[in-house]
Design an enzyme around this catalytic site. Structure first.
Site, PDB file in Angstrom:
ATOM      1  CG  ASP A  61      -0.249   0.124   2.549  1.00  0.00           C
ATOM      2  OD1 ASP A  61       0.827  -0.496   2.722  1.00  0.00           O
ATOM      3  OD2 ASP A  61      -0.758   0.851   3.443  1.00  0.00           O
ATOM      4  CD  GLU A  65       4.192   1.158   7.133  1.00  0.00           C
ATOM      5  OE1 GLU A  65       4.870   1.506   8.104  1.00  0.00           O
ATOM      6  OE2 GLU A  65       3.843   1.969   6.243  1.00  0.00           O
TER       7      GLU A  65
HETATM    8  N1  BES Z   1       8.718   3.283   5.410  1.00  0.00           N
HETATM    9  C1  BES Z   1       8.120   4.207   6.307  1.00  0.00           C
HETATM   10  C2  BES Z   1       8.876   4.382   7.598  1.00  0.00           C
HETATM   11  C3  BES Z   1      10.285   4.895   7.521  1.00  0.00           C
HETATM   12  C4  BES Z   1      10.724   5.699   6.485  1.00  0.00           C
HETATM   13  C5  BES Z   1      11.175   4.547   8.502  1.00  0.00           C
HETATM   14  C6  BES Z   1      12.040   6.137   6.438  1.00  0.00           C
HETATM   15  C7  BES Z   1      12.476   4.997   8.490  1.00  0.00           C
HETATM   16  C8  BES Z   1      12.919   5.795   7.438  1.00  0.00           C
HETATM   17  C9  BES Z   1       6.697   3.739   6.608  1.00  0.00           C
HETATM   18  O1  BES Z   1       6.010   3.368   5.436  1.00  0.00           O
HETATM   19  C10 BES Z   1       5.912   4.880   7.191  1.00  0.00           C
HETATM   20  O2  BES Z   1       5.723   5.852   6.517  1.00  0.00           O
HETATM   21  N2  BES Z   1       5.437   4.719   8.425  1.00  0.00           N
HETATM   22  C11 BES Z   1       4.586   5.687   9.031  1.00  0.00           C
HETATM   23  C12 BES Z   1       3.863   5.109  10.198  1.00  0.00           C
HETATM   24  C13 BES Z   1       2.519   4.520   9.905  1.00  0.00           C
HETATM   25  C14 BES Z   1       1.846   4.082  11.187  1.00  0.00           C
HETATM   26  C15 BES Z   1       1.623   5.435   9.127  1.00  0.00           C
HETATM   27  C16 BES Z   1       5.362   6.858   9.527  1.00  0.00           C
HETATM   28  O3  BES Z   1       6.537   6.722   9.918  1.00  0.00           O
HETATM   29  O4  BES Z   1       4.787   7.940   9.553  1.00  0.00           O
HETATM   30 MN    MN Z   2       7.165   2.170   4.236  1.00  0.00          MN
HETATM   31 MN    MN Z   3       5.305   5.293   4.464  1.00  0.00          MN
END
Ligand code: BES
Ligand code: MN
Ligand code: MN
Length: 456
Positions: free
Chosen positions: A88, A152
């Site tokens: 996603d 995710e």
């Molecule tokens: N891949 C990201 C997280 C990320 C990006 C970690 C770059 C470290 C470096 C992930 O898809 C993401 O965006 N996670 C969200 C959290 C989620 C609960 C919506 C975030 O970090 O905002």
């Molecule tokens: Mn991600």
């Molecule tokens: Mn992300």
């Protein structure tokens, strides 16, 4: 891994074409208008996983979007790597800021521009192609299980139940994830930590209806004015968060650990110019790498209310809203921080308004060891293909399921991400370097090779 690398070199352009097809599917999990596309994306991933040589491929339904599962067990006595990723993507708005449409992938200057190119389609797809290559070359050295989810970006709530119910199927020795970034193509790094997340929506209500701002203005609380004042009080002059107890569980790093973190190459001037800012901003007493890696934060993600249409409307609104996120570090707990926030935020409100705090998804912070066979294998793999030892660093983002892999399945994760800061994750014009896509595909088989050897 020679035959594997040969296969990869021969099939590079096809791999890229396939990624372009994947990027054409607008699998936005947050927006129900794209439901069919997200489902179609799961089908696409499952088909490619089968074609790559996985057995028992299944599109596992959940209350939300399905989880694509597949595995290749070559010998139960060998170690098993569980590969996790997400198909996603984030919403692509604001669309007018994209140079080319978000779901029409376009290559410019060796980068592929599309929503999800780096987060996470371009990254999880490297694993499918690396697997295909190892299968074709007859060089898969251990067992592998794939779990690619579709929620995710909206908090992985259904994946959490899935891993609780499917402990047997998900039995493995570790989790391998490519969903983070490196310091640079010349300075490879591995994230050894992720921040947790506490996310709330607040609603401030003043009068029971929108009012004439002349007739009532000055005599009745304006919820937008009040909300702005309340938000302003959440941080002090040193940019520290003022919620009582907020820092109580924060793990302070030793002087040596901080020095190691700050030894990573980081160019403040380039950082600023990339972002178009004149100066960085953050908690006093900490460097930018520390502020974004080992310190907790509070940010307003959106704020709205009142009249925002064309021209002027003299209105004193009834309601004001904001979405607020807090990034957490070890050993803060997202439930505890959400409760502390709610209590404090309500206490900040004058009697002239009513306040509601609604918690959204959360997630716990993680730190992963650097003396484990899985970290060492990732380090050796990167040395094979980048010719340099990767620097361990902390990632500022969150992948909430990682803490649950440890808690529920007892598995440590390795965050072998190949993105860069310039990828513009979640922003308009997200992109992923073709170099990074190819390097990732080359590096992953080396990970399998070294991990299997280290576990022997
Ligand atoms: N891949 C990201 C997280 C990320 C990006 C970690 C770059 C470290 C470096 C992930 O898809 C993401 O965006 N996670 C969200 C959290 C989620 C609960 C919506 C975030 O970090 O905002
Ligand atoms: Mn991600
Ligand atoms: Mn992300």
């Amino acid at each position: 891994m020679k035959a594997t690398q040969q296969f990869i070199a021969q099939h590079q352009s096809r791999f890229l074409d396939e990624l372009m097809d994947l990027l054409r599917i607008p699998s936005i999990s947050a927006d129900s208008a794209y439901k069919q596309d997200v489902m179609r994306c799961a089908d696409w991933v499952a088909e490619k996983l089968s074609a790559a040589g996985a057995d028992k491929v299944e599109i596992c339904p959940t209350k939300g979007f399905p989880i694509v599962y597949g595995e290749k067990i070559i010998d139960p006595a060998k170690p098993t790597v569980l590969v996790y990723g997400h198909y996603d993507v984030q919403p692509a708005v604001p669309l007018e800021l994209w140079e080319t449409p978000p779901f029409e992938p376009t290559i410019r200057k060796d980068r592929i521009y599309a929503r999800g190119s780096a987060d996470d389609k371009g990254q999880f797809y490297m694993h499918l192609k690396a697997f295909e290559a190892m299968m074709q070359a007859n060089e898969l050295p251990c067992n592998v299980k794939f779990m690619i989810e579709g929620e995710e970006e909206v908090g992985s709530a259904n994946l959490a139940s899935f891993i609780k119910d499917e402990k047997e199927r998900l039995k493995a020795d570790m989790v391998l994830i490519s969903d983070t970034s490196m310091l640079g193509n010349e300075t490879p790094s591995i994230d050894v930590g992720l921040r947790g997340l506490s996310y709330v929506e607040v609603e401030v209500t003043g009068p029971n209806r929108d009012l004439h701002s002349g007739v009532y203005g000055g005599g009745v609380a304006n919820p937008i004015n009040i909300l702005a004042q309340m938000i302003a009080k959440l941080q002090d002059e040193q940019n520290r968060i003022t919620i009582p107890g907020f820092y109580d569980d924060v793990q302070e790093l030793s002087a040596e650990e901080r020095a190691a973190l700050n030894a990573a190459p980081f160019h403040q001037v380039e950082y600023c110019s990339d972002l178009g800012i004149d100066q960085v901003h953050g908690e006093e007493g900490y460097s930018t790498l520390e502020r974004t890696g080992i310190r907790p934060t509070l940010d307003v993600n959106g704020i709205w209310g009142g009249y925002i249409g064309e021209g002027a409307k003299t209105v004193l609104p009834s309601k004001a809203y904001a979405k607020i996120s807090m990034r957490l570090v070890p050993n803060q707990s997202s439930d505890k921080i959400t409760a502390l926030f709610a209590k404090h935020f309500k206490a900040l409100a004058p009697k002239s308004v009513k306040v509601e705090v609604r918690p959204h998804h959360g997630g716990e912070p993680v730190v992963t060891p650097t003396d484990s066979p899985e970290f060492l294998a990732a380090s050796l793999a990167i040395q094979e293909t980048f010719g340099k030892e990767p620097i361990p660093k902390r990632g500022g983002g969150s992948i909430p399921i990682v803490a649950l892999f440890e808690e529920v399945l007892g598995l440590k994760s390795v965050l072998m991400g190949f993105g860069l800061d310039i990828d513009a994750l979640h922003s308009p014009n997200e992109s992923y370097g073709i170099f990074n896509f190819n390097k990732g595909i080359e590096t992953i088989p080396w990970f399998f090779h070294h991990y299997t050897k280290l576990k022997e």
